[in-house]
Design a protein around this motif. Structure first.
Motif, PDB file in Angstrom:
ATOM      1  N   TYR A 104      46.103  51.800  56.719  1.00 38.71           N
ATOM      2  CA  TYR A 104      46.878  50.828  57.707  1.00 38.71           C
ATOM      3  C   TYR A 104      48.526  51.354  57.752  1.00 38.71           C
ATOM      4  O   TYR A 104      48.903  51.565  56.641  1.00 38.71           O
ATOM      5  N   GLU A 105      49.200  50.887  58.667  1.00 41.33           N
ATOM      6  CA  GLU A 105      50.580  50.812  58.728  1.00 41.33           C
ATOM      7  C   GLU A 105      51.228  49.660  59.194  1.00 41.33           C
ATOM      8  O   GLU A 105      50.407  49.174  59.872  1.00 41.33           O
ATOM      9  N   GLU A 106      52.670  49.539  58.730  1.00 40.82           N
ATOM     10  CA  GLU A 106      53.225  48.392  59.347  1.00 40.82           C
ATOM     11  C   GLU A 106      54.651  48.686  59.688  1.00 40.82           C
ATOM     12  O   GLU A 106      54.905  49.683  59.061  1.00 40.82           O
ATOM     13  N   SER A 107      54.971  47.898  60.612  1.00 42.53           N
ATOM     14  CA  SER A 107      56.334  48.025  61.143  1.00 42.53           C
ATOM     15  C   SER A 107      56.956  46.809  61.136  1.00 42.53           C
ATOM     16  O   SER A 107      56.314  45.809  61.972  1.00 42.53           O
ATOM     17  N   TRP A 108      58.164  46.616  60.919  1.00 43.31           N
ATOM     18  CA  TRP A 108      58.789  45.132  61.041  1.00 43.31           C
ATOM     19  C   TRP A 108      59.589  45.211  62.095  1.00 43.31           C
ATOM     20  O   TRP A 108      60.424  46.431  62.298  1.00 43.31           O
ATOM     21  N   LEU A 109      59.521  44.344  62.817  1.00 44.17           N
ATOM     22  CA  LEU A 109      60.501  43.956  63.865  1.00 44.17           C
ATOM     23  C   LEU A 109      61.607  42.914  63.994  1.00 44.17           C
ATOM     24  O   LEU A 109      61.165  41.743  63.664  1.00 44.17           O
ATOM     25  N   ARG A 110      62.806  43.034  63.971  1.00 36.92           N
ATOM     26  CA  ARG A 110      63.977  42.093  63.633  1.00 36.92           C
ATOM     27  C   ARG A 110      64.977  42.028  64.610  1.00 36.92           C
ATOM     28  O   ARG A 110      65.418  43.105  65.064  1.00 36.92           O
ATOM     29  N   ILE A 111      65.460  41.110  65.096  1.00 41.79           N
ATOM     30  CA  ILE A 111      66.505  40.932  66.092  1.00 41.79           C
ATOM     31  C   ILE A 111      67.436  40.229  65.295  1.00 41.79           C
ATOM     32  O   ILE A 111      67.433  39.178  64.370  1.00 41.79           O
ATOM     33  N   ASP A 112      68.731  40.059  65.885  1.00 39.30           N
ATOM     34  CA  ASP A 112      70.008  39.525  65.281  1.00 39.30           C
ATOM     35  C   ASP A 112      70.384  38.466  66.179  1.00 39.30           C
ATOM     36  O   ASP A 112      71.083  38.485  67.129  1.00 39.30           O
ATOM     37  N   LEU A 113      70.144  37.121  65.977  1.00 43.20           N
ATOM     38  CA  LEU A 113      70.338  36.023  67.052  1.00 43.20           C
ATOM     39  C   LEU A 113      72.058  35.655  66.522  1.00 43.20           C
ATOM     40  O   LEU A 113      72.287  34.982  67.648  1.00 43.20           O
ATOM     41  N   VAL A 138      58.927  39.833  63.193  1.00 46.01           N
ATOM     42  CA  VAL A 138      57.611  39.987  62.994  1.00 46.01           C
ATOM     43  C   VAL A 138      57.090  41.344  62.476  1.00 46.01           C
ATOM     44  O   VAL A 138      58.023  42.088  62.389  1.00 46.01           O
ATOM     45  N   VAL A 139      55.903  41.471  62.052  1.00 49.57           N
ATOM     46  CA  VAL A 139      55.383  42.711  61.259  1.00 49.57           C
ATOM     47  C   VAL A 139      54.206  43.072  62.320  1.00 49.57           C
ATOM     48  O   VAL A 139      53.299  42.427  62.569  1.00 49.57           O
ATOM     49  N   PHE A 140      54.161  44.152  62.641  1.00 47.67           N
ATOM     50  CA  PHE A 140      53.024  44.910  63.479  1.00 47.67           C
ATOM     51  C   PHE A 140      52.327  45.537  62.303  1.00 47.67           C
ATOM     52  O   PHE A 140      52.543  46.465  61.415  1.00 47.67           O
ATOM     53  N   VAL A 141      50.854  45.247  62.290  1.00 43.14           N
ATOM     54  CA  VAL A 141      50.101  45.996  61.491  1.00 43.14           C
ATOM     55  C   VAL A 141      48.865  46.545  62.080  1.00 43.14           C
ATOM     56  O   VAL A 141      48.250  46.007  62.963  1.00 43.14           O
ATOM     57  N   SER A 142      48.567  47.715  61.938  1.00 46.19           N
ATOM     58  CA  SER A 142      47.653  48.672  62.667  1.00 46.19           C
ATOM     59  C   SER A 142      46.968  49.673  61.863  1.00 46.19           C
ATOM     60  O   SER A 142      47.495  50.208  60.855  1.00 46.19           O
TER      61      SER A 142
END
Length: 336
Positions: free
Chosen positions: A297-306, A278-282
């Motif tokens: 605005y700034e964005e930060s990506w969140l990733r997990i390794d399933l 997902v990406v957080f945009v704020s």
């Protein structure tokens, strides 16, 4: 309903005109009273409260409903996230589509992990039932967490079916949560219909088949985030979600939403990658007032390794990130 025989022009509904012309659900008054009592208890206890909306909304096509349009959502993200908010000590108002997934019971969905499959009959003569040994550790964890939440009175569940139910209920809950100020968090994960059929345009009875085609002209659902931010809960920390099938649209659409409504965070998810990315945009802190469209605005990506951790749920990290942001929002103490 607009058909070949009954054409009518689409209408643009503001939130105000919508609530003035569309009837409230019959349970609204009793639901509002339950929310009021729940919120007052949490205020007295000094608890933070999150509203989690979850599941899709239907759009009935008849007053005596036989046919309806639906949204794609089983409520997985909302139900899972609600558990992590509860684990973090938040009180949760879980507003969900009737029969969609719910916290705790989601682990034993009728389609993915039916509870009858992990029960055995120990002794047919005495009708004793036992849980299969391999299932006991997880069931014990889930049951213990559920019982603790019930004991503490930290979870209130509300249901909706139609988009009309959802809109009325969201307004009522948000207004009741206004007393929480910055301690209120709004996690709007429900998949809400973009279009609806006003009651005045609906056919009273079942739409008859046999004419070869059906033409329906629907009106746009009012942009409910605008009054939510500006009127109903002026100090709440509001998180909306944006789902797209084209990843290139995620950040631009999220920025547009933030510029239009002035809330705190948009969580963007691509349909096919939403379980692990997902990406957080704020808005960037101090970039501009919430009314300015051209703010930064700034964005930060969140990733997990399933592959490394198949049991990992991305909602754990989504909630963890939002808890930190909500705490900073509370500490900043600047009224919008």
């Amino acid at each position: 309903m607009a058909t070949d025989a009954d054409a009518s022009s689409p209408q643009v509904f503001s939130a105000e005109s919508y609530f003035a012309t569309q009837p409230p659900p019959p349970t609204l008054e009793s639901d509002t009273a339950r929310v009021r009592e729940f919120v007052q208890r949490q205020v007295h206890a000094g608890s933070k409260v999150v509203l989690v909306t979850s599941g899709g909304t239907t759009v009935p096509l008849e007053l005596n409903v036989v046919r309806f349009l639906d949204n794609f959502s089983a409520g997985t993200r909302g139900a899972t996230s609600a558990e992590y908010f509860l684990k973090a000590g938040y009180a949760v108002i879980f507003m969900h589509r009737q029969f969609s997934l719910q916290p705790f019971s989601r682990h034993y969905s009728h389609s993915t992990h039916p509870f009858l499959d992990f029960l055995d009959i120990e002794d047919a003569s005495s009708a004793e039932i036992a849980v299969r040994p391999g299932e006991r550790p997880q069931l014990l964890r889930v049951l213990a967490a559920y019982k603790e939440v019930q004991r503490a009175g930290k979870l209130l569940t509300l249901t909706f079916v139609t988009v009309n139910d959802y809109l009325w209920l969201l307004r009522a809950v948000s207004q009741e949560m206004g007393v929480l100020g910055r301690s209120g968090l709004y996690y709007l994960a429900a998949a809400v219909s973009d279009f609806f059929l006003p009651r005045q345009k609906m056919s009273e009875h079942k739409i008859q088949s046999g004419k070869g085609s059906l033409h329906i002209e629907m009106d746009q659902v009012p942009k409910i985030l605008k009054p939510l931010v500006a009127e109903w809960t002026r100090e709440g920390f509001i998180v909306s979600f944006k789902l797209e099938t084209d990843e290139r649209l995620l950040v631009p659409k999220a920025r547009q939403a933030l510029a239009r409504y002035g809330h705190q965070v948009v969580v963007g998810n691509d349909l096919h990658r939403r379980k692990f990315e997902v990406v957080f945009v704020s808005p960037k802190p101090g970039s501009a007032s919430r009314d300015e469209v051209d703010r930064d605005y700034e964005e930060s990506w969140l990733r997990i390794d399933l592959e490394k951790d198949p049991q990992k749920e991305i909602e754990d990290d989504i909630v963890g990130e939002l808890l930190q942001r909500h705490e900073r929002w509370i500490q900043s103490g600047v009224t919008r």
